[in-house]
Design a protein around this motif. Structure first.
Motif, PDB file in Angstrom:
ATOM      1  N   GLY A 209       6.157 -56.871  11.358  1.00 27.58           N
ATOM      2  CA  GLY A 209       4.709 -56.847  11.424  1.00 27.58           C
ATOM      3  C   GLY A 209       4.178 -58.267  11.417  1.00 27.58           C
ATOM      4  O   GLY A 209       4.945 -59.238  11.452  1.00 27.58           O
ATOM      5  N   TRP A 210       2.890 -58.381  11.368  1.00 26.22           N
ATOM      6  CA  TRP A 210       2.236 -59.691  11.349  1.00 26.22           C
ATOM      7  C   TRP A 210       1.192 -59.717  10.244  1.00 26.22           C
ATOM      8  O   TRP A 210       0.566 -58.702   9.942  1.00 26.22           O
ATOM      9  CB  TRP A 210       1.551 -59.977  12.681  1.00 26.22           C
ATOM     10  CG  TRP A 210       2.491 -60.130  13.832  1.00 26.22           C
ATOM     11  CD1 TRP A 210       3.021 -59.133  14.610  1.00 26.22           C
ATOM     12  CD2 TRP A 210       3.023 -61.350  14.330  1.00 26.22           C
ATOM     13  NE1 TRP A 210       3.842 -59.657  15.561  1.00 26.22           N
ATOM     14  CE2 TRP A 210       3.869 -61.024  15.429  1.00 26.22           C
ATOM     15  CE3 TRP A 210       2.878 -62.690  13.984  1.00 26.22           C
ATOM     16  CZ2 TRP A 210       4.556 -61.983  16.159  1.00 26.22           C
ATOM     17  CZ3 TRP A 210       3.555 -63.647  14.718  1.00 26.22           C
ATOM     18  CH2 TRP A 210       4.381 -63.295  15.784  1.00 26.22           C
ATOM     19  N   ARG A 211       1.005 -60.868   9.659  1.00 26.75           N
ATOM     20  CA  ARG A 211      -0.087 -61.055   8.715  1.00 26.75           C
ATOM     21  C   ARG A 211      -0.749 -62.389   8.996  1.00 26.75           C
ATOM     22  O   ARG A 211      -0.097 -63.367   9.393  1.00 26.75           O
ATOM     23  CB  ARG A 211       0.406 -60.999   7.264  1.00 26.75           C
ATOM     24  CG  ARG A 211       1.394 -62.068   6.861  1.00 26.75           C
ATOM     25  CD  ARG A 211       1.889 -61.836   5.433  1.00 26.75           C
ATOM     26  NE  ARG A 211       2.930 -62.788   5.064  1.00 26.75           N
ATOM     27  CZ  ARG A 211       2.687 -63.966   4.466  1.00 26.75           C
ATOM     28  NH1 ARG A 211       1.435 -64.307   4.181  1.00 26.75           N
ATOM     29  NH2 ARG A 211       3.677 -64.776   4.147  1.00 26.75           N
ATOM     30  N   GLN A 212      -2.043 -62.420   8.785  1.00 26.22           N
ATOM     31  CA  GLN A 212      -2.772 -63.663   9.028  1.00 26.22           C
ATOM     32  C   GLN A 212      -2.603 -64.588   7.832  1.00 26.22           C
ATOM     33  O   GLN A 212      -2.631 -64.151   6.680  1.00 26.22           O
ATOM     34  CB  GLN A 212      -4.251 -63.375   9.264  1.00 26.22           C
ATOM     35  CG  GLN A 212      -5.046 -64.607   9.685  1.00 26.22           C
ATOM     36  CD  GLN A 212      -6.460 -64.269  10.100  1.00 26.22           C
ATOM     37  OE1 GLN A 212      -6.826 -63.093  10.186  1.00 26.22           O
ATOM     38  NE2 GLN A 212      -7.261 -65.289  10.356  1.00 26.22           N
ATOM     39  N   VAL A 213      -2.401 -65.855   8.108  1.00 24.33           N
ATOM     40  CA  VAL A 213      -2.275 -66.864   7.057  1.00 24.33           C
ATOM     41  C   VAL A 213      -3.316 -67.937   7.306  1.00 24.33           C
ATOM     42  O   VAL A 213      -3.825 -68.098   8.421  1.00 24.33           O
ATOM     43  CB  VAL A 213      -0.855 -67.466   7.014  1.00 24.33           C
ATOM     44  CG1 VAL A 213       0.172 -66.394   6.662  1.00 24.33           C
ATOM     45  CG2 VAL A 213      -0.487 -68.120   8.344  1.00 24.33           C
ATOM     46  N   THR A 214      -3.610 -68.674   6.280  1.00 28.18           N
ATOM     47  CA  THR A 214      -4.653 -69.698   6.393  1.00 28.18           C
ATOM     48  C   THR A 214      -4.098 -71.090   6.589  1.00 28.18           C
ATOM     49  O   THR A 214      -4.840 -72.021   6.887  1.00 28.18           O
ATOM     50  CB  THR A 214      -5.546 -69.681   5.144  1.00 28.18           C
ATOM     51  OG1 THR A 214      -4.718 -69.896   3.982  1.00 28.18           O
ATOM     52  CG2 THR A 214      -6.249 -68.336   5.014  1.00 28.18           C
ATOM     53  N   SER A 215      -2.778 -71.237   6.386  1.00 26.45           N
ATOM     54  CA  SER A 215      -2.186 -72.555   6.561  1.00 26.45           C
ATOM     55  C   SER A 215      -0.718 -72.399   6.899  1.00 26.45           C
ATOM     56  O   SER A 215      -0.117 -71.347   6.680  1.00 26.45           O
ATOM     57  CB  SER A 215      -2.333 -73.402   5.290  1.00 26.45           C
ATOM     58  OG  SER A 215      -1.534 -72.864   4.254  1.00 26.45           O
ATOM     59  N   GLU A 216      -0.150 -73.448   7.426  1.00 28.81           N
ATOM     60  CA  GLU A 216       1.279 -73.461   7.725  1.00 28.81           C
ATOM     61  C   GLU A 216       2.093 -73.236   6.470  1.00 28.81           C
ATOM     62  O   GLU A 216       3.102 -72.537   6.480  1.00 28.81           O
ATOM     63  CB  GLU A 216       1.644 -74.800   8.369  1.00 28.81           C
ATOM     64  CG  GLU A 216       3.115 -74.982   8.671  1.00 28.81           C
ATOM     65  CD  GLU A 216       3.393 -76.327   9.290  1.00 28.81           C
ATOM     66  OE1 GLU A 216       4.462 -76.897   8.997  1.00 28.81           O
ATOM     67  OE2 GLU A 216       2.544 -76.816  10.049  1.00 28.81           O
ATOM     68  N   ARG A 217       1.646 -73.788   5.358  1.00 28.89           N
ATOM     69  CA  ARG A 217       2.372 -73.665   4.097  1.00 28.89           C
ATOM     70  C   ARG A 217       2.379 -72.221   3.609  1.00 28.89           C
ATOM     71  O   ARG A 217       3.367 -71.724   3.101  1.00 28.89           O
ATOM     72  CB  ARG A 217       1.739 -74.576   3.049  1.00 28.89           C
ATOM     73  CG  ARG A 217       2.475 -74.627   1.722  1.00 28.89           C
ATOM     74  CD  ARG A 217       1.908 -75.715   0.840  1.00 28.89           C
ATOM     75  NE  ARG A 217       1.982 -77.006   1.501  1.00 28.89           N
ATOM     76  CZ  ARG A 217       1.342 -78.096   1.078  1.00 28.89           C
ATOM     77  NH1 ARG A 217       0.598 -78.051  -0.004  1.00 28.89           N
ATOM     78  NH2 ARG A 217       1.459 -79.233   1.733  1.00 28.89           N
TER      79      ARG A 217
END
Length: 309
Positions: A209-217
């Motif tokens: 699946g996919w999840r949205q992240v706010t940063s590369e870290r």
């Protein structure tokens, strides 16, 4: 250019590639075992960095760079391309003066069974040799974090040595078939494996699946293999995503696993066997799917015309 087995007083030539990169412990352990056996002339043509899960992609429009690397007992080159590029270049006669008798791709960090074979750069390294009528084997070890150790790669290579040797004997005797290639997976507890098992490719896969992240870290670490049992702390995959220009960032994540019926590669691997799976390159539909379209296709135009009324 001729293969080396035409002269019986010469050692057969084996070329090693992989998708984890030329510095990966799996490749280095395999090369050490091959060299120390004193049975083979060993060549290495492998990616200069990790190219996991690139499947059978090739470099087409741009040249690749090649740099000689010092590996004891072998003639070795690191290549900026994909595993398929490395095999293609290594067997072409442009890089090495001899065409290898056998191509071995691996040892991969993580198993390659079922549908994951499609994603695998390791398998593609062997498949490319098959495309060019050169016998090939892809080799993967079912690495599990907290259980496996680097020394297991040596055990895995030693367990495969009889297979490599007999394949080369058959090649020398002109008895080895060129209608496919072999994919070998070794169990986590390779020291206590249950023996060799001829298997067929199954349909096992990790549901992603996919999840949205706010940063590369925040995206976390990506595993080096499509097989998620591998140790995520052992190595990381560089995330090249950026937030420049207001782009959104999404990260893959595992949301379950599917292991198909018994008598397939993944099932026997989990039971502790060294699985040996003959593969080809043709993607043939299952019989019931094929038969459905036998009646469906002739009716397409008529059905389309009727629906337009």
């Amino acid at each position: 250019m001729e293969n080396n087995t035409n002269s019986y007083d010469q050692k057969p030539t084996v070329m090693v590639t992989n998708d984890d990169g030329i510095d990966a412990p799996g490749l280095r352990s395999l090369v050490r075992v091959l060299v120390s056996s004193n049975r083979f002339r060993v060549l290495v043509c492998a990616p200069d960095s990790e190219k996991s899960a690139v499947s059978h992609s090739i470099t087409w429009r741009h040249p690749v760079s090649v740099k000689q690397v010092d590996i004891d007992g072998a003639t070795a080159y690191a290549v900026s391309g994909t595993p398929a590029d490395c095999t293609s270049l290594g067997i072409s006669g442009a890089l090495f003066p001899l065409v290898p008798d056998l191509v071995i791709s691996g040892i991969n960090m993580g198993s390659n069974c079922g549908y994951h074979i499609v994603y695998s750069g390791t398998v593609a390294g062997a498949r490319e040799a098959f495309f060019n009528d050169i016998p090939a084997v892809s080799v993967s070890y079912d690495w599990v974090g907290g259980i496996s150790s680097v020394s297991d790669y040596t055990l895995a290579a030693e367990a495969c040595l009889p297979i490599f040797s007999v394949i080369l004997d058959e090649i020398r005797n002109k008895n080895y078939p060129l209608r496919g290639f072999l994919n070998i997976d070794l169990p986590t507890d390779v020291a206590n494996h249950k023996g060799y098992k001829l298997t067929r490719q199954g349909k096992s896969i990790f549901k992603m699946g996919w999840r949205q992240v706010t940063s590369e870290r925040q995206g976390g670490k990506m595993l080096s293999s499509m097989e998620m049992e591998t140790d995520s702390a052992a190595r990381t995959e560089t995330d090249t995503s950026t937030e420049a220009g207001g782009h959104l960032l999404f990260k893959r994540e595992v949301r379950g696993a599917q292991v198909d019926d018994a008598d397939t590669d993944k099932q026997f691997l989990q039971e502790g066997y060294i699985t040996v799976t003959p593969l080809g390159a043709l993607s043939q539909a299952e019989a019931d799917f094929q038969s459905y379209f036998k009646e469906w296709l002739p009716s397409v135009v008529q059905r389309f015309s009727s629906s337009a009324l």
